[in-house]
Scaffold this motif. Sequence first.
Motif, short mmCIF file in Angstrom:
data_model
loop_
_atom_site.label_atom_id
_atom_site.label_comp_id
_atom_site.label_asym_id
_atom_site.label_seq_id
_atom_site.Cartn_x
_atom_site.Cartn_y
_atom_site.Cartn_z
N GLY A 93 0.80 -1.22 0.00
CA GLY A 93 0.00 0.00 0.00
C GLY A 93 0.83 1.26 0.00
O GLY A 93 0.54 2.21 -0.72
N GLN A 94 1.91 1.26 0.79
CA GLN A 94 2.77 2.44 0.88
C GLN A 94 3.48 2.69 -0.45
O GLN A 94 3.54 3.82 -0.93
CB GLN A 94 3.79 2.27 2.00
N ALA A 95 4.02 1.64 -1.05
CA ALA A 95 4.72 1.78 -2.33
C ALA A 95 3.75 2.21 -3.43
O ALA A 95 4.06 3.08 -4.25
CB ALA A 95 5.42 0.48 -2.71
N ALA A 96 2.57 1.62 -3.44
CA ALA A 96 1.56 1.95 -4.45
C ALA A 96 1.15 3.42 -4.33
O ALA A 96 1.05 4.13 -5.34
CB ALA A 96 0.35 1.04 -4.30
N LEU A 97 0.93 3.88 -3.11
CA LEU A 97 0.56 5.27 -2.89
C LEU A 97 1.68 6.21 -3.34
O LEU A 97 1.42 7.23 -4.00
CB LEU A 97 0.23 5.51 -1.41
N LEU A 98 2.91 5.87 -3.02
CA LEU A 98 4.04 6.70 -3.42
C LEU A 98 4.15 6.76 -4.94
O LEU A 98 4.40 7.83 -5.51
CB LEU A 98 5.34 6.18 -2.81
#
Length: 160
Positions: A118-123
Amino acid sequence: MRNHSHQTLVSSLQFTGLSLRTNFVWTFIGNVFYAVSQWGIVVVLAKVGSASMVGQFALALALTAPIVMLANLQLRAVQATDAKDEYSFADYLALRLGTTLIAFFSLLVIVLFSGYSGQAALLILVVGLAKSIESVSDVIYGLIQKYEQMNLIATSMIVK
């Protein structure tokens, strides 16, 4: 009719070309400042964050940059060299907005089906959005470059 609105925009801005030397200096300063700022982001991220954060940022840049660059179609160069004013600024802007939307939608599809955290996708999406905004500003730069006002572009790059 469409050239009339373009002429009105240009005459209202009162563009007068700067000398080649002045334009070169402004372009150099703007590009150096922008490059140093981009490098500074990575340095701050490395100092404040973790190696994982730097890696995710690098991944986001690696995914977004080629897609957005492909969608740009080198439109700024085409626009700046359109000496006969065959197309209006609105034409270039509409094309850029369309290709930018396609690029961002492509990034969204990649993120949805790639299995990133989720964090990588959001970034990736945030970096993609930032690149998309830069892409739209690039078509505005094309109009300004056509009238040899590189100081305005350099100032914008410094602020950005």
